[in-house]
Design a protein around this motif. Structure first.
Motif, PDB file in Angstrom:
ATOM      1  N   VAL A   3      41.221  43.037  -4.243  1.00 16.64           N
ATOM      2  CA  VAL A   3      41.907  41.724  -5.035  1.00 16.64           C
ATOM      3  C   VAL A   3      40.559  41.055  -5.912  1.00 16.64           C
ATOM      4  O   VAL A   3      40.391  39.759  -6.948  1.00 16.64           O
ATOM      5  CB  VAL A   3      42.359  39.910  -4.808  1.00 16.64           C
ATOM      6  CG1 VAL A   3      42.085  39.033  -5.289  1.00 16.64           C
ATOM      7  CG2 VAL A   3      43.338  41.193  -3.583  1.00 16.64           C
ATOM      8  N   CYS A  44      49.773  43.476  -5.718  1.00 12.31           N
ATOM      9  CA  CYS A  44      49.604  43.761  -4.371  1.00 12.31           C
ATOM     10  C   CYS A  44      49.672  44.076  -3.075  1.00 12.31           C
ATOM     11  O   CYS A  44      50.433  43.186  -2.826  1.00 12.31           O
ATOM     12  CB  CYS A  44      47.899  42.771  -4.326  1.00 12.31           C
ATOM     13  SG  CYS A  44      46.845  42.217  -5.128  1.00 12.31           S
ATOM     14  N   SER A  86      42.920  51.322  -7.887  1.00 10.26           N
ATOM     15  CA  SER A  86      41.649  50.012  -8.394  1.00 10.26           C
ATOM     16  C   SER A  86      40.389  50.815  -8.778  1.00 10.26           C
ATOM     17  O   SER A  86      39.591  50.122  -9.288  1.00 10.26           O
ATOM     18  CB  SER A  86      41.821  49.211  -7.185  1.00 10.26           C
ATOM     19  OG  SER A  86      41.014  49.277  -6.327  1.00 10.26           O
ATOM     20  N   SER A 116      46.216  45.186  -1.015  1.00  7.41           N
ATOM     21  CA  SER A 116      46.246  44.289  -1.151  1.00  7.41           C
ATOM     22  C   SER A 116      45.186  43.835  -0.142  1.00  7.41           C
ATOM     23  O   SER A 116      45.148  43.650   1.376  1.00  7.41           O
ATOM     24  CB  SER A 116      47.435  43.857   0.053  1.00  7.41           C
ATOM     25  OG  SER A 116      47.807  44.386   0.730  1.00  7.41           O
TER      26      SER A 116
END
Length: 667
Positions: A164, A179, A137, A159
């Motif tokens: 998220v 995830c 990410s 995750s």
């Protein structure tokens, strides 16, 4: 106690933290996130910090705690963190070790390399097709510049709630946001590429330990193109193994590896137990030879890249482990089941000498249980032998038992055995032979296998519908033997003679002047794991020995036609010798057997006083113990009308002694 600062942002960093804490080193582990902290877990001698430190804060911590060493095990792409650690160590004059990953090789497949996430996004903007993005990410925002990224890109991230949320705000949501926590196997990567119809896979050059090989192989298998974001710069430092070795030597740490002797079944993962497969997957060193090692490597798969050492000799394996003290989980792969005719027996003894090593065994499926299941034959009553690398007396075992299972050692052994079975009159038995390549099974009578050739490591089951009775007598009855006109040692004398011989199960016996072979037969009966050499100069007597050998199915008896001591040349050293006849060469015979084995057990039977006198004189001059002399006189009842008269047999003198071990016999 030694103290180490460890910046652990990788799998290798977590493993180093566990290694140091187990060894009793006080280790301060900095993970930068709570999630990283949770992956390591609490342990003795370990202090965990999830805080993301600046260069100044790192420097302050180093000045306060004064560690002996700082280890930078952060991710290859965490360039800023690495620079901060280096700066803090320079300012505090603290030794720094950088843990670096091997980038591996990128040969094969459709591969494109770029230098940054921004460049990767620009490249994808000029392409078509779905994309599996596996870079995490951190740089995900760069890929929002790709046209229709919401439909084209499937992003795989950790995750974590904040991750998220951040991805959702950028437009990555629904089934386009995967995830998951790694490591990811080749099969899982392949499944994802196919599931989402991806033509591209984007990854960083994260190295052998970072899951890069699994991505490369998955892209090849799924027909996807690989887009690799290269590392920011070329680094120097120590590999994980080198770092482990350095730490062990620097702090004189004890080496406590977990060693698993894992049975790999019949050479396929399907015949391994789940426990054995998991041990291979968790290994950082796999040891074995040939097809056994290949099976272990397949079982390990891509879950983890283990080092490979191809070797089967126990001493070499032990020496290698000692010389490379930086492996936590070692798997030594053995064929079948470690408890069934494998090399594990010797390894147990050698490895157990290292008291701090944790050694365990994990069973595989043995060739016995696998083959008998294929035949649908129970095996609890089978006799089991292995002929691999050694000669076994299969004929006798087959003659005496309803079922015999054997591991063969050569490709021609089945045909040779079939010929022997016919020679010994065992034409009614049924042979089942199994070969691993193709799991080929053949069944038939010995006659049908006369010209049989098999794979060298085939297995055999022989069913005998009429096993002969095994005698539980101390001595066999005279009328059981084929006698002709050749003199034979009578059963009562034979019984005492055999008692004086003190035979062992694996004895190597000479029967010199064997006559009918009655003593040879009884020697073979009692030394059923040994060998008997029946030495006889008369052709008619040698023929009788053959008849009796066939009658009793004693394939451990080898007939040597000739006169001793000349006939003894070339024979293996004996452990036990019986002399029933010498033809005048007693002294020379005794010299010959004592030269072969100075501690041989000797028993001699004499009928004439002249032979007795010669024997006593010979024993007095040779390096043997004081001979034990027994005189045996046997009388048998003979019916005379309504009366029974006792008729005396010739008295027999039985002399027995043992070599002292002194070598002073002349050639």
């Amino acid at each position: 106690m030694y103290k180490v600062f460890l910046f652990a942002g990788t799998t290798e960093g977590r493993e180093l933290a566990e290694f140091l804490s187990r060894a009793g080193v006080e280790v301060f582990v900095f993970t930068a996130t709570e999630y990283g902290k949770s992956l390591i877990g609490e342990a003795e001698h370990m202090v965990l910090s999830p805080e993301r430190l600046s260069a100044e804060e790192m420097e302050e911590q180093i000045r306060i705690q004064k560690p002996d060493l700082v280890v930078d095990a952060t991710h290859p792409y965490a360039e800023l963190v690495t620079e901060n650690i280096r700066s803090a160590c320079i300012h505090t004059h603290t030794e720094l070790i950088r843990l670096v990953r091997d980038e591996g090789t990128w040969d094969g497949g459709d591969i494109t390399c770029v230098s940054s996430a921004k460049e990767a996004a620009e490249f994808l903007s000029r392409t078509e097709g779905n994309v599996l993005l596996t870079t995490g990410s951190k740089d995900l925002a760069e890929f929002t510049a790709v046209p229709e990224f919401e439909e084209r890109i499937y992003a795989r991230v950790l995750s974590l709630p904040d991750v998220v949320k951040s991805c959702d705000e950028m437009g990555f949501r629904g089934n386009h946001l995967i995830c998951m926590q790694g490591p990811f196997s080749k099969d899982l990567n392949t499944a994802m590429l196919r599931q989402y119809g991806c033509k591209w896979m984007v990854t960083k050059a994260s190295g052998m330990e970072g899951g890069f090989p699994e991505k490369l192989e998955a892209a090849k298998e799924a027909g996807a193109k690989l887009l690799i974001i290269g590392r920011p710069k070329k680094e120097t430092g120590l590999t994980f193994k080198e770092c482990r070795k350095m730490l062990k030597e620097r702090f004189q740490l004890p080496y406590r590896p977990e060693i698993t002797l894992a049975g790999v079944g019949m050479g396929s993962i399907e015949t391994m137990t789940g426990e054995a497969v998991r041990a291979c997957q968790n290994a950082d060193l796999l040891i074995g030879a040939g097809r056994v090692l290949e099976t272990a490597k397949k079982a390990a798969g891509n879950a983890r890249k283990a080092e490979i050492y191809e070797e089967y000799k126990s001493e070499e394996i032990l020496a290698y482990i000692k010389a490379h003290p930086f492996y936590d989980h070692i798997v030594i792969a053995v064929s079948g089941d470690p408890g069934f005719y494998s090399g594990a027996k010797k390894l147990y003894g050698l490895l157990s000498s290292e008291k701090e090593w944790n050694v365990r065994a994990v069973s595989g499926i043995s060739s016995l249980s696998y083959f008998m299941a294929k035949l649908r034959i129970s095996w609890e009553d089978a006799v089991m032998v292995s002929c691999h690398g050694q000669k076994r007396h299969l004929v006798r075992k087959i003659a005496e038992n309803g079922k015999v299972f054997a591991i063969l050692g050569t490709g021609t052994q089945a045909g040779e055995l079939a010929k022997e079975l016919l020679q010994y009159g065992l034409w009614e038995v049924t042979l089942h032979i199994g070969e691993r390549p193709g799991e080929k099974i053949r069944s038939g009578t010995p006659k049908e296998f006369l010209c049989c050739r098999t794979d060298a490591l085939s297995v055999l089951c022989v069913e005998n519908p009429k096993p002969r009775n095994c005698f539980a007598l101390h001595s066999l009855q005279d009328d059981l033997f084929e006698r002709g006109k050749v003199p034979m040692t009578k059963e009562e004398v034979r019984s005492i003679t055999l008692s004086k011989l003190q035979l062992l199960k694996d004895a190597v016996c000479y029967d010199i002047g064997a006559g009918t072979g009655s003593v040879s037969i009884e020697m073979a009966e009692k030394a059923d794991e040994g060998r008997v050499y029946a030495v006889e100069k008369k052709p008619e007597a040698a023929d009788l020995i053959r008849q009796n050998r066939r009658k009793f199915c004693m394939d451990s008896i080898h007939i040597v036609e000739g006169t001793a001591p000349e006939a003894l040349k070339g024979l293996e050293p004996p452990t036990h010798v019986f002399i029933g006849g010498t033809s005048g060469g007693l002294t020379e015979i005794l010299h010959a057997v004592l030269k072969k084995n100075p501690r041989v057990r000797i028993v001699m039977n004499c009928i004439t006083l002249e032979t007795l006198t010669e024997a006593v004189k010979a024993f007095q001059t040779l390096p043997v113990t004081e001979p034990d002399i027994v005189n045996v006189t046997v009388s048998r009842a003979k019916k005379a009308g309504s009366y029974h008269l006792m008729m005396g047999e010739n008295p027999v003198y039985i002399l027995s002694c043992t070599g002292t071990g002194e070598v002073r016999c002349e050639d």
